[in-house]
Design a protein around this motif. Sequence first.
Motif, PDB file in Angstrom:
ATOM      1  N   GLU A   1      76.225  87.079  67.088  1.00  0.00           N
ATOM      2  CA  GLU A   1      77.625  87.490  67.387  1.00  0.00           C
ATOM      3  C   GLU A   1      77.975  87.170  69.178  1.00  0.00           C
ATOM      4  O   GLU A   1      79.284  86.900  69.494  1.00  0.00           O
ATOM      5  CB  GLU A   1      77.686  89.126  66.728  1.00  0.00           C
ATOM      6  CG  GLU A   1      79.104  90.031  67.493  1.00  0.00           C
ATOM      7  CD  GLU A   1      79.882  89.134  67.129  1.00  0.00           C
ATOM      8  OE1 GLU A   1      80.907  88.935  67.092  1.00  0.00           O
ATOM      9  OE2 GLU A   1      79.490  88.440  64.770  1.00  0.00           O
TER      10      GLU A   1
ATOM     11  N   ARG B   1      80.516  84.285  70.627  1.00  0.00           N
ATOM     12  CA  ARG B   1      81.793  84.338  70.708  1.00  0.00           C
ATOM     13  C   ARG B   1      82.192  83.903  71.883  1.00  0.00           C
ATOM     14  O   ARG B   1      83.361  83.595  72.226  1.00  0.00           O
ATOM     15  CB  ARG B   1      82.397  85.284  69.506  1.00  0.00           C
ATOM     16  CG  ARG B   1      83.761  85.470  69.342  1.00  0.00           C
ATOM     17  CD  ARG B   1      84.298  86.896  68.690  1.00  0.00           C
ATOM     18  NE  ARG B   1      85.500  86.706  67.918  1.00  0.00           N
ATOM     19  CZ  ARG B   1      86.202  87.448  67.074  1.00  0.00           C
ATOM     20  NH1 ARG B   1      85.369  87.974  66.418  1.00  0.00           N
ATOM     21  NH2 ARG B   1      87.539  86.909  67.103  1.00  0.00           N
TER      22      ARG B   1
ATOM     23  N   GLU C   1      83.641  81.011  74.278  1.00  0.00           N
ATOM     24  CA  GLU C   1      85.425  81.496  75.100  1.00  0.00           C
ATOM     25  C   GLU C   1      85.421  80.819  76.501  1.00  0.00           C
ATOM     26  O   GLU C   1      86.375  80.517  76.357  1.00  0.00           O
ATOM     27  CB  GLU C   1      85.805  82.846  74.905  1.00  0.00           C
ATOM     28  CG  GLU C   1      86.035  83.292  73.184  1.00  0.00           C
ATOM     29  CD  GLU C   1      87.422  83.253  73.015  1.00  0.00           C
ATOM     30  OE1 GLU C   1      88.020  82.706  73.976  1.00  0.00           O
ATOM     31  OE2 GLU C   1      87.706  83.567  71.854  1.00  0.00           O
TER      32      GLU C   1
ATOM     33  N   TRP D   1      83.981  84.517  61.445  1.00  0.00           N
ATOM     34  CA  TRP D   1      85.236  84.961  63.190  1.00  0.00           C
ATOM     35  C   TRP D   1      85.253  83.838  63.491  1.00  0.00           C
ATOM     36  O   TRP D   1      84.836  82.641  63.760  1.00  0.00           O
ATOM     37  CB  TRP D   1      84.495  86.359  64.047  1.00  0.00           C
ATOM     38  CG  TRP D   1      82.984  85.552  64.721  1.00  0.00           C
ATOM     39  CD1 TRP D   1      81.737  86.175  63.542  1.00  0.00           C
ATOM     40  CD2 TRP D   1      82.449  85.088  65.115  1.00  0.00           C
ATOM     41  NE1 TRP D   1      80.891  85.727  64.337  1.00  0.00           N
ATOM     42  CE2 TRP D   1      80.977  84.512  65.504  1.00  0.00           C
ATOM     43  CE3 TRP D   1      83.332  83.580  66.318  1.00  0.00           C
ATOM     44  CZ2 TRP D   1      80.416  84.125  66.405  1.00  0.00           C
ATOM     45  CZ3 TRP D   1      82.298  83.105  67.385  1.00  0.00           C
ATOM     46  CH2 TRP D   1      81.509  82.675  67.270  1.00  0.00           C
TER      47      TRP D   1
ATOM     48  N   THR E   1      86.688  82.099  67.944  1.00  0.00           N
ATOM     49  CA  THR E   1      87.483  81.571  69.025  1.00  0.00           C
ATOM     50  C   THR E   1      89.019  81.705  68.447  1.00  0.00           C
ATOM     51  O   THR E   1      89.415  81.371  68.312  1.00  0.00           O
ATOM     52  CB  THR E   1      86.628  80.652  69.452  1.00  0.00           C
ATOM     53  OG1 THR E   1      86.843  79.786  69.404  1.00  0.00           O
ATOM     54  CG2 THR E   1      85.238  81.231  69.955  1.00  0.00           C
TER      55      THR E   1
END
Length: 257
Positions: free
Chosen positions: A215, A218, A222, A239, A241
């Motif tokens: 996790e 992410r 970014e 998920w 970015t």
Amino acid sequence: MTPQRHAEPCMGTVFSFDLRAPHPPEGTLERVVGWLHQVDATFSTYRPDSDIGRLGRGEARIGDCAPEVAEILALCEELAEATGGCFSAYAAGTLDPSGVVKGWAIERAGAMLRESGCPRYSVGGGGDIRLGRAPEPDRPWRVGIADPRRPGELAAVLTGQDMAVATSGTAERGAHILDPRTGRPADAGIASMTVVGPSITLADAYATAAFVMGESARAWVEALPGYEAFAVGVDGRTWATSGLGAGDPVGTPGARG
């Protein structure tokens, strides 16, 4: 004009070529394929006579190896630092830079095609793909991201051109990605990690490192200029970015295709 396609077994996977007009001069594809096999002979950890094999056993020095070996090992050191140790050429305790070699080889293969006069190409292998200009002026390339939890289905479809897409995960080879910090299989709750950006060399390594991070990848991705990520968790949640949001020209994560 009919696309020129070719599949070549190499490096323990299959490299696929999709070349659109203008096609490269005669003999170019054969030269690219030959170079890929040369890379395999240099970097294979399964061939006892490879430069990497001899170097890992202490039977050779870097100066005795092909010049590309020093280039790759220097890149691995840079990546180890950039990823906080989540990428390493020694993840299994022995020298194995294959986590970056395949992407690097695909990048060079694409460059060889482009330099030969074939700008509309797709070169892929083992979950990594480098795309040149769009196959047609009004139609981008489409890249399906396999759903690691549902064989035969897609978790996302990315569209674009002049980009690289690399995926690391458990869909094809199971839990084979090691966490260099522990030497054990990565267990950060990720089933599939895809990284999109301008370089397949870096996207390949970043995808591996991000898979290990879980996790926390992410925020890390970014902060990487020009790179985005799409992840599928072991629980099925996904998920992406910010640059891969709906309507973005790079892709449409989560779209079924």
